[in-house]
Design a protein around this motif. Structure first.
Motif, short mmCIF file in Angstrom:
data_model
loop_
_atom_site.label_atom_id
_atom_site.label_comp_id
_atom_site.label_asym_id
_atom_site.label_seq_id
_atom_site.Cartn_x
_atom_site.Cartn_y
_atom_site.Cartn_z
N ARG A 215 76.02 32.77 37.87
CA ARG A 215 77.02 33.31 39.30
C ARG A 215 77.48 34.68 39.26
NH1 ARG A 215 79.46 28.11 40.03
NH2 ARG A 215 78.46 26.27 38.28
N MET A 216 77.18 35.57 38.34
CA MET A 216 77.07 36.63 38.93
C MET A 216 76.26 37.18 39.58
SD MET A 216 79.18 38.04 35.32
CE MET A 216 78.97 39.18 36.01
N ILE A 217 75.24 36.92 39.00
CA ILE A 217 73.58 37.38 39.66
C ILE A 217 73.91 37.22 41.04
CG2 ILE A 217 71.45 37.53 39.92
CD1 ILE A 217 71.63 37.31 36.71
N ALA A 218 74.47 35.16 41.39
CA ALA A 218 74.38 34.67 42.76
C ALA A 218 76.24 35.46 43.31
CB ALA A 218 74.76 33.24 42.56
N ASN A 219 76.44 35.92 42.90
CA ASN A 219 77.48 36.54 43.50
C ASN A 219 77.23 37.97 44.10
OD1 ASN A 219 79.56 34.73 43.54
ND2 ASN A 219 80.70 35.51 42.15
N GLY A 220 76.05 38.73 44.11
CA GLY A 220 75.36 39.85 43.69
C GLY A 220 75.72 40.74 42.78
N GLU A 221 76.34 40.69 41.99
CA GLU A 221 77.30 41.72 41.42
C GLU A 221 76.51 42.53 40.45
OE1 GLU A 221 80.38 40.52 38.68
OE2 GLU A 221 80.74 38.54 39.81
N LEU A 222 75.03 42.55 39.94
CA LEU A 222 73.61 42.97 40.00
C LEU A 222 72.78 44.22 41.11
CD1 LEU A 222 74.78 41.22 37.68
CD2 LEU A 222 72.21 41.07 37.10
N GLY A 223 73.32 43.40 41.89
CA GLY A 223 72.48 44.13 43.52
C GLY A 223 71.31 43.30 43.13
N ALA B 91 73.54 46.40 38.38
CA ALA B 91 73.86 46.97 36.60
C ALA B 91 73.08 45.50 36.65
CB ALA B 91 75.23 46.20 37.02
N SER B 92 73.26 45.29 35.04
CA SER B 92 72.33 44.32 33.84
C SER B 92 73.51 43.68 33.53
CB SER B 92 71.92 45.69 32.79
OG SER B 92 71.27 46.28 33.32
N LEU B 93 72.95 42.55 33.28
CA LEU B 93 73.38 41.67 32.35
C LEU B 93 73.12 41.17 30.69
CD1 LEU B 93 74.43 38.57 34.78
CD2 LEU B 93 75.86 39.99 32.89
N GLU B 94 72.60 40.80 29.61
CA GLU B 94 72.39 41.21 28.26
C GLU B 94 73.06 39.92 27.67
OE1 GLU B 94 69.85 44.46 26.92
OE2 GLU B 94 70.59 43.79 24.47
N ASN C 152 78.83 33.76 22.00
CA ASN C 152 80.40 33.99 23.78
C ASN C 152 80.17 35.10 23.61
OD1 ASN C 152 81.74 31.00 21.67
ND2 ASN C 152 80.46 32.58 20.03
N GLN C 153 79.24 35.81 23.72
CA GLN C 153 79.61 37.56 24.27
C GLN C 153 77.89 37.32 25.10
OE1 GLN C 153 80.10 37.32 20.82
NE2 GLN C 153 82.29 36.84 20.86
N LEU C 154 78.68 38.36 26.23
CA LEU C 154 78.33 38.46 28.02
C LEU C 154 77.98 39.77 27.62
CD1 LEU C 154 75.95 37.62 29.79
CD2 LEU C 154 77.70 37.44 30.91
N ARG C 155 76.99 41.14 27.82
CA ARG C 155 77.07 42.60 27.96
C ARG C 155 76.84 42.50 29.68
NH1 ARG C 155 77.05 46.26 23.66
NH2 ARG C 155 76.23 48.14 25.02
N PHE C 156 78.28 43.20 29.90
CA PHE C 156 78.20 43.83 31.73
C PHE C 156 78.04 45.16 31.70
CE2 PHE C 156 80.59 43.49 36.02
CZ PHE C 156 79.00 43.15 37.08
N VAL D 287 77.48 47.65 34.47
CA VAL D 287 77.53 48.49 36.03
C VAL D 287 77.04 50.31 35.37
CG1 VAL D 287 78.65 49.31 37.70
CG2 VAL D 287 79.41 46.92 36.65
N GLN D 288 76.15 50.28 36.52
CA GLN D 288 76.11 52.03 35.97
C GLN D 288 76.75 52.75 36.01
OE1 GLN D 288 73.42 53.22 34.82
NE2 GLN D 288 73.77 54.94 35.14
N GLY D 289 77.05 53.50 35.63
CA GLY D 289 78.35 54.81 36.00
C GLY D 289 79.20 54.41 35.96
N GLU D 290 79.65 52.92 35.20
CA GLU D 290 81.00 52.18 34.49
C GLU D 290 81.23 52.33 32.77
OE1 GLU D 290 82.24 49.73 37.11
OE2 GLU D 290 82.09 50.34 38.54
N PRO D 291 82.11 52.12 32.25
CA PRO D 291 81.35 51.51 30.83
C PRO D 291 81.08 50.09 30.94
CG PRO D 291 83.86 52.55 31.36
CD PRO D 291 83.49 52.52 32.55
N VAL D 292 80.46 50.31 29.70
CA VAL D 292 79.98 48.77 29.58
C VAL D 292 80.65 47.57 29.38
CG1 VAL D 292 78.69 47.43 27.53
CG2 VAL D 292 77.61 49.77 28.18
N ARG D 293 80.83 46.54 29.86
CA ARG D 293 82.29 45.40 29.48
C ARG D 293 81.48 44.50 28.61
NH1 ARG D 293 82.44 47.08 34.54
NH2 ARG D 293 84.62 47.61 35.32
N ILE D 294 81.95 44.05 27.41
CA ILE D 294 81.63 42.90 26.95
C ILE D 294 82.42 42.07 27.39
CG2 ILE D 294 81.28 42.28 24.26
CD1 ILE D 294 81.25 44.74 23.55
N LEU D 295 82.03 40.23 28.02
CA LEU D 295 83.11 39.62 28.63
C LEU D 295 82.34 38.40 27.10
CD1 LEU D 295 81.70 40.80 31.29
CD2 LEU D 295 81.65 38.91 32.66
#
Ligand code: NAD
Ligand code: NAD
Ligand code: NAD
Ligand code: NAD
Lengths: 387, 387, 387, 387
Positions: B155-163, B280-283, B290-294, B296-304
Motif C-alpha cells: 500500500r505504501m508503494i501504491a501510494n507513491g511513498e517511495l516514488g 525512499a526504500s522499504l526493507e 513484525n518490523q518494516l524499515r522505511f 526516506v532519503q535525507g530523513e532518519p530511518v523509521r521502523i514500522l
C-alpha cells in the motif's frame, strides 16, 4: 597497542596535493598521517584555486613559502631543498591522479594516492614501473581495509576456519545521490562526468572498496570472468552508472557478487562483505567496524569484538584504545598511514616489509576491475574473461 | 482484529494430501486452516506410507474410514459422500503437485497447493484452465506473504511513498545444506533430485518466496529479461543448484537481483526484500516479521511495527494480538488460509473477492520464473527474454 | 517437534469466563487451547454483557444452550451435564479472578486463570488450599514463559554455564499509556482503578511477567528483602503507579532490579531479562523471542536460535516449525496450554508431572511480590523484609 | 565541518602528567589534543617511574630537558621559561588528581583533569575557588559527552521534542572485571583500593559517565534525593563496590536509575542513556555513538545518524567526515579538547564562551554524586537528601 610514540627519530617530511578546505577526504589524510609523529606536514598545493590553497595551508601551519600554487611548482621547489618533502599524498579528483603520481615518483617521492589510482591498467602499469625504477612505494587509500577486524578475517580464513571459500558477497550502496545533487555539489559534479571521473562512477568510486576488502581477506583468489550490469537512474549521469551489479567467477569455482549503488535511498553506507566457506561465514559492515560476525553452520552466531584477547595478535597490534570503546574510520586510516610510513622507511633502506597494505598492486587491481566491468556492461552485461 | 470467530456458519470440509508425521510443512497447514473454525479436517491421505498416514490421521481425530490410502481413493470416496470434502491441501514433494492438483480440481475441489505449483508453465496453464472450468480456486502457500507488513508495503508503494521503483533486491539464503545432509534427511533428499524436485533446487524451493513478496508489493512490474548463474557447491547435487544469482530487468527500467542459497553458512533464513524507489526504500526480513524499515532519503530511518495505528487499516485488519507481542509465521499462514476460505466461499457463490492472495496466477509465475532462470543458467548464465 | 496430533483420545471439555469480543487476551487463550485437539470449547460466559457474550459464543460455534449469562449459571448447568466442562479459563478483569477461580474449583473444575491470580496472598493461599482439596490444577497464564528459549536458559543455568548468579535485571516497559488513554479505552480504564485492578497497576499488570521468567530460570533463588519506588506520571492514576523500580536482594547475596513501566514512550514491549553469573550472562527479549544471547566473559557473544540442534532436547521438544521460521507469542501460549492439558489429565489420574508450568504457586508468588512492592512503596520506598 | 585548520595562530603550549606508556587513557588525551594544531606537546612528567616517563617523552618528540621527573619539577621549571606550558592534562590515578590540579592552577596553568576530579566536594570546591582566583579553566574528560549526538539530544530536549521529562535510565555496565583481574593488572589494582581510587569503584569510575551525559542533556534537573545499593561480588574488593544501583528523584518529580557495573559478563561497555518524556524518548549507546534513537509514542521509531542535515547545526559543526563513516571515541575527545582550547584562549582574553563543555562544575557534580551514593549505601541503601 599504539600509544602514540613515533616509529622514527624523524618524522617523514610530507606534502599534499589537493585535499583543501571543503574537500571530502583531505582531512582524514592529514589526521591519519600526522597522528603519532610519523609524518610532518611541511608543504602543500592544497587546492585547484592557488590562493585558497595557500590560505588553507597557512591555517595548517605550513610555512608560507611552501604553500605552492600547484604540484609542479611544489615538486620542483621541494626537490631543490635540503629538507624537501620525502612523500606526497594526492587527494584530487580522479583524472589528475595519474599525472600527479607519475610526476611525484619521478621527483623521487613516495606517494600516497587516492583511489582510483588512474583510468586504465596501462597507466597503472606505467606507475608500477616508475615506482619500481625509483624504488618508491605507492600507497592507495582503501581506507576501510585499515580496520583491524579485516586483518582478523584474513587470518581466520587463512587458518581454514571457514573451509574452502565458496561465495563472496560485497556491497557499497548508499543513498546520497538518489537525485541529481551534483547540480549543487562540486564534490559530486566531477564524479559523474567521465572526463574527470574516468570510465565509471559507482564502480570505481565505491565498488572498489569492498572489492579490496575481499582481496585482503582472500589474497589467493583470482577472478576468471565477470559480468556487469549498470544503470544510470538519474538519467543525466549517463554514460556513467549510479547502480551496478557485478557477478564474478574465481578460478577456484567460488563466485562473487558486488553491488555498487549511490541511489540506495536511506542507506548511509551499506558497505558490507560476507565471505561464505564450506563450514562458516564471516561478515563485516563498515558502519559498525568494531564487530565481525563469525557464523559456523550448526553453532550459534558469534560476534567478535575489536580489542579482545581472542583475536589474532596481529589484529590487536594496532589498537589505540581498549575494546568496547568504538574506534572509527580515522583509526583505520591511521593504521594504513602507519604502515605506509614503515614501508617508505624500509624502502629507503632497501628493504621490504612483512605486512600487507594497499599498495600499487592494489591500485592496479581496482583499475583493472573497473575496466573489466565497463567492458562487460558496455557489451550488454555479458560475461567477459578477466584480463 | 481477529478474535477467532468463524467467518462462516459451517466450516469448510477439508482434507489433506501429504503433510504427515515428520513432514516439514504439514503442521503449519493444519494449524493455519483449523484456527478460527474456517475449516474442518475431515479426511486425509497424509502419507506416502498408507498405514503411517492412517495412524497419524487418527491422532488428528479424523474418522478411521476417512483416513485414505492415497489421494485417488480419497477423492473418489469423498465425492461419493453427502458430507464429502470441499477443499484439499496438497503438501507432498514437488513432483506430485501437478497430478494431485489436477485430480482434485477435476473432483470438484478447491485446492491449496504447496509451491512450486508444478514443473512447467505448460502444466501451470493446464491447472489454470481446469480451475477456471471447474470454478474452483487454487491457493498457493507462499506463506510469508501473509505477514501484514507485506500488505503495508504494497500500500505504501501504491501510494507513491517511495516514488518510482528502481531496484528490488531479494534473497533467501540459509546455511542448513552446506554439506550433503540429504544423505540422512529424507526431506532434503528429494529436493536435490530433479526427478522429484523439478528443474531446480534453491530457485524453486526458496527463491520464489521473496520473488512472490516482490510480486505482492509491486503488482505492476513485468520482467523483461533475466540472467541466472547457478552453482552446485555440494557436487553431488548437480545438475541442481544450491546457490544462484538472478539478475532481472523490468519493463519500466527497474532492475532486480535475487540471491537463492542453501549453503550460506550460519544464516537461519536470510529471507529479505528491499525495494528502492526514487525517494525512499522499504526493507523487510522474515526472521523479524513484525518490523518494516522505511528509509526516506535525507530523513532518519523509521521502523514500522505491526499492530500500530499509523499503518494502513488493511494491514491492521488481521491482527490477532496487540502490537509489540510478536506474531510469527503461523499467523502469516493463518491469514492466508483465512483468505483462501473467503475466496472459496465467494467462488461457490459465483463471486470474486476484493483482496489479494497467492492464487493460481502466483503459482504459475513462480514456475515461469524458475523456467526462465534455468534456461538462462543452462546456456551459460546469459540474458534471456522473459517468456 | 509438535505435529498437531492430540495428546489424548478425547480433548478436555473446556469453557471460558470472559475473553469476549474485543478483549485483549481472550483470543490467545482460545487459539492456544484449541490448537492440537487438546481442548474442546463447549461452553462459555464470555462477556460481562450476557447478550454480547452469547452472540460471540455462537460465532465460536458453541451450542446456544451452553452460552451462559454468567459463570455461576455456567458452573451450575455444566455440573449437571454428563458431558459438562472439565476445565475453565478465566480471562476477566483482575478483581473477579478470586471469586471465579474459587467457584470453579469448588465446582470441580481445573482452572486456567489470568494473572494476577488475585489481590492478596491470603486469597492465593485459599485458592491453593481449595485446589489441593479438590485435586485440581490451576494454571496461570504467564504466557511468555512458554517460549522454549526460557526453558533453555533454565537448563543452562542449572548446568552451571553462568557460574553462581549475581545479578538479575528485568524490565517490562512499554509506552502505550504515556497519556490518559484510559479515558477512551475500557481495557485500560479498569487497570488503573484499584477497585478493579488491585493494589497496583504496572507492578501486577506487567512487572510480574519478567519476574516469573526469573522464577523459571532461577527456581532456587529466594527474595530476602526488596524496596520499591513507584510513580503515577499520569496523575489521575494515583494511587496506582504507571512506573516502578523494584530492587531486590536474594538470600544468596545476588541482587535484582525490576523496571515496570507503561509510560516508556516509543517502546513496544521492552520486556527483557538479563541473568548475570560469575562467568557468563544470558539475555532474552520478548519481542525477538527466537533468540537468546549467551555472553561468556572473554569470548565472543553467542546468539542462540530456537530450533537448533545445540539446544537442550527439552527446549526443542515443543518446536512446531524449523529454526529460522519465527515462532511468536501464540506458540508460547500453546506450549503452556499443552502442559496445562497434560497436568490436568495427570491430576485426574492422581499423578504429578515432571515438567514445570506456571501453576498456583507461580500465581501466589506474583501476588506476594506485588504485595511486598506496594508495602515498600507506600512506606516511602523503603526496604522491607520479604514475606 | 572540521578540516583540521587550527583555531589559533599559535597552538597552546601543553604538558602532561601521567598517561605514560601502558596507561589506559594517556594516548587518547594526546591524540585528541594534538589533532588540528590546537595544542603542542612540549613537556611532560608522564610516569610514576621517572626514567620510563622520560624515555617515553623522547619517543613523543618532547625535548629531553622538558621530560620531567615529576609534576612539581615540571610546574616549577616550566613557569621559569618564556615558552613554558600554558596548560596541563592530568592522567594519573585518582588519588593524585586533587594535589596535582591544585598545584597546576596555582602555577597559573589551565587544567584538563581526569575524572573523578578529586575525592570530596570540599576538595572540588577548593579547586573551583582556585581556578576562579587564577582565572583558569578546568576541563574534565567525560569524553563520551563529546559525541555530537549528545549535543543533538540536549537541543531536542530543550526544544520540547520529548515533552516534560519523566524518567532517565542510565547505565555503564561492562564485564571485564568479573573476576579479580586486579591481581595481574596494575591499571585495575589501584581502582579497587580506596586509598588510590577514593570512596567508590564503579560509581566513580564509570557511573559518572552516563550521569554527566544526563547533565548535558538535562541541564536544569536537580537531584532531590537518592538511594544507592552497592555490592562487592568479588569479595576482595570490599569496601569498594563492583556493582551499584542508584535511584534518584529530581525536584521536578522526574526519576532516574543508574546502573554501574564491572561484572556484567559479556558486555563490552554497556553505556546507555534513555531519556523518557511525556511524548517521546531518546536513547543513545556509546558503542554505536553515531546513532540516536528518537521514539515518539505512536510513531515509528526513528534512528538519527551523525552527519545528517536534519540534525541541529550545532550538532553538525564538529563533523570531521561525512555521515555514514563512523566517528569513534577519538573524535568525541577531539571535540572536547577543541572546546577546552577555545575556552582556555577565551579565559586568557578575559572572556567566557557560549558553548558547554565538561568543566570544573561538571567535575564537582560527579564527586558530589559519588559522595551521596556512598553515604546512602553505607547506611544500608537508604534514601538520603542530596547535598
Ligand atoms: N578513499 C576514500 O574512501 C575516498 C573517499 C572520498 C574521496 N576519495 C577520493 O579522493 C579524491 C578526492 O575526492 P574528494 O571527494 O575529496 O573531492 P573534492 O572535490 O571534495 O575535493 C577535491 C580537492 O582537490 C583539489 N584539487 C582539485 N584539482 C587539483 C589540482 N589539480 N591540484 C591541487 N588540488 C586540486 C580541490 O580544490 C579540492 O580541495 C577522489 O579521487 C576520490 O575518489 C576517496
Ligand atoms: N511454503 C513453504 O514455506 C514451504 C516450506 C517447506 C516445504 N514446502 C513445500 O511443501 C512440500 C512438502 O515439503 P516437505 O518439506 O513437507 O516435505 P517432506 O518430505 O518433509 O514431507 C512430505 C510429506 O508428504 C508425504 N507424501 C509424499 N508423497 C505422498 C503422496 N503421493 N501422497 C500422500 N502423501 C505423500 C510424505 O509421507 C510426507 O509426510 C514441498 O512441495 C515443498 O516445496 C513449502
Ligand atoms: N497474560 C497476559 O499476558 C495478559 C495480557 C493481557 C491481559 N491479561 C489479563 O487478562 C485479564 C483480562 O484482561 P483483558 O485485557 O483481556 O481485559 P479486557 O477489558 O480487554 O477484556 C475483559 C473481558 O472480560 C469480560 N468480562 C468482564 N467481567 C466479566 C464477568 N464478570 N464475567 C464474564 N466476562 C466478564 C469482558 O466483557 C471482556 O470481554 C486481566 O486479568 C489481565 O490482567 C493478561
Ligand atoms: N575519561 C575516561 O573515559 C577515562 C578512562 C580511563 C581512565 N580514566 C581516568 O584516568 C586516570 C588514569 O587512569 P588509567 O586507566 O590511565 O591508569 P593507568 O594505571 O593505566 O595509568 C596511570 C598512568 O599514570 C602514571 N602515574 C601514576 N602516578 C603518577 C604521578 N604521580 N605522576 C606522574 N604519572 C603518574 C602511571 O605511570 C601511568 O602511566 C584515572 O583517574 C582514571 O579514572 C578516565
Amino acid at each position: 597497542m599504539i600509544y602514540g610514540a613515533s616509529n622514527f627519530e624523524q618524522p617523514i617530511r610530507w606534502g599534499m596535493v589537493g585535499g583543501g578546505l571543503g574537500s571530502q577526504i583531505g582531512y582524514i589524510h592529514r589526521s591519519a598521517a600526522l597522528r603519532d609523529f610519523n609524518f610532518n606536514l611541511v608543504a602543500g598545493a592544497f587546492d585547484i584555486d592557488a590562493e585558497r590553497g595557500r590560505d588553507f595551508g597557512l591555517r595548517l601551519h605550513v610555512a608560507p613559502e611552501r604553500c605552492y600554487k600547484d604540484y609542479k611548482e611544489m615538486f620542483a621547489a621541494e626537490a631543490a631543498r635540503e629538507d624537501g618533502i620525502q612523500a606526497v599524498s594526492i587527494a584530487t579528483p580522479n583524472f589528475t591522479h595519474f599525472e600527479i603520481a607519475k610526476a611525484a615518483l619521478e621527483a623521487g617521492l613516495h606517494v600516497v594516492c587516492e583511489k582510483p589510482l588512474c583510468f586504465t591498467t596501462e597507466e597503472a602499469k606505467e606507475l608500477e614501473r616508475t615506482a619500481a625504477a625509483q624504488k618508491k612505494i605507492v600507497g592507495v587509500t582503501y581506507g576501510y581495509a585499515g580496520h583491524q577486524l579485516i586483518d582478523q578475517a584474513r587470518r581466520m580464513i587463512a587458518n581454514g576456519e571457514l573451509g574452502a571459500v565458496r561465495i563472496v558477497n560485497m556491497q557499497f550502496a548508499h543513498g546520497f545521490h538518489n537525485v541529481a545533487v551534483e547540480a549543487n555539489t562540486p564534490s559530486t559534479k566531477w564524479r559523474v562526468d567521465p572526463k574527470y571521473a574516468g570510465p565509471s562512477y559507482v564502480l570505481g568510486d565505491i565498488g572498489t572498496h569492498p572489492l579490496y576488502l575481499a582481496e585482503v581477506m582472500l589474497p589467493d583468489l583470482k577472478v576468471k570472468r565477470l559480468m556487469c550490469s549498470r544503470q544510470s537512474f538519474v538519467k543525466s549521469r549517463a554514460p556513467l552508472e549510479d547502480n551496478a551489479y557485478t557477478l564474478m567467477e574465481y578460478d577456484t569455482g567460488a563466485v562473487a557478487m558486488v553491488w555498487s549503488c549511490a541511489v540506495n535511498c536511506g542507506s548511509m553506507h551499506g558497505q558490507k562483505i560476507r565471505v561464505i566457506g564450506e563450514k562458516a561465514s564471516l561478515e563485516w559492515w563498515d558502519e559498525q567496524p568494531n564487530q565481525l560476525r563469525f557464523e559456523v553452520q550448526g553453532e550459534p552466531v558469534r560476534i567478535l569484538e575489536r580489542g579482545m584477547g581472542y583475536l589474532h595478535p596481529e589484529a590487536l597490534a594496532e589498537d589505540r584504545i581498549g575494546g568496547g570503546h568504538p574506534e572509527g574510520l580515522f583509526e583505520a586510516w591511521s593504521n594504513l598511514y602507519n604502515r605506509f610510513a614503515l614501508a617508505m622507511t624500509a624502502a629507503d633502506e632497501g628493504q621490504g616489509v612483512d605486512f600487507w597494505y594497499p599498495d600499487i598492486h592494489a591500485g592496479l587491481e581496482g583499475v583493472r576491475w573497473v575496466e573489466n566491468c565497463v567492458r562487460s556492461a558496455d557489451q550488454g552485461a555479458v560475461w567477459v574473461d578477466y584480463k
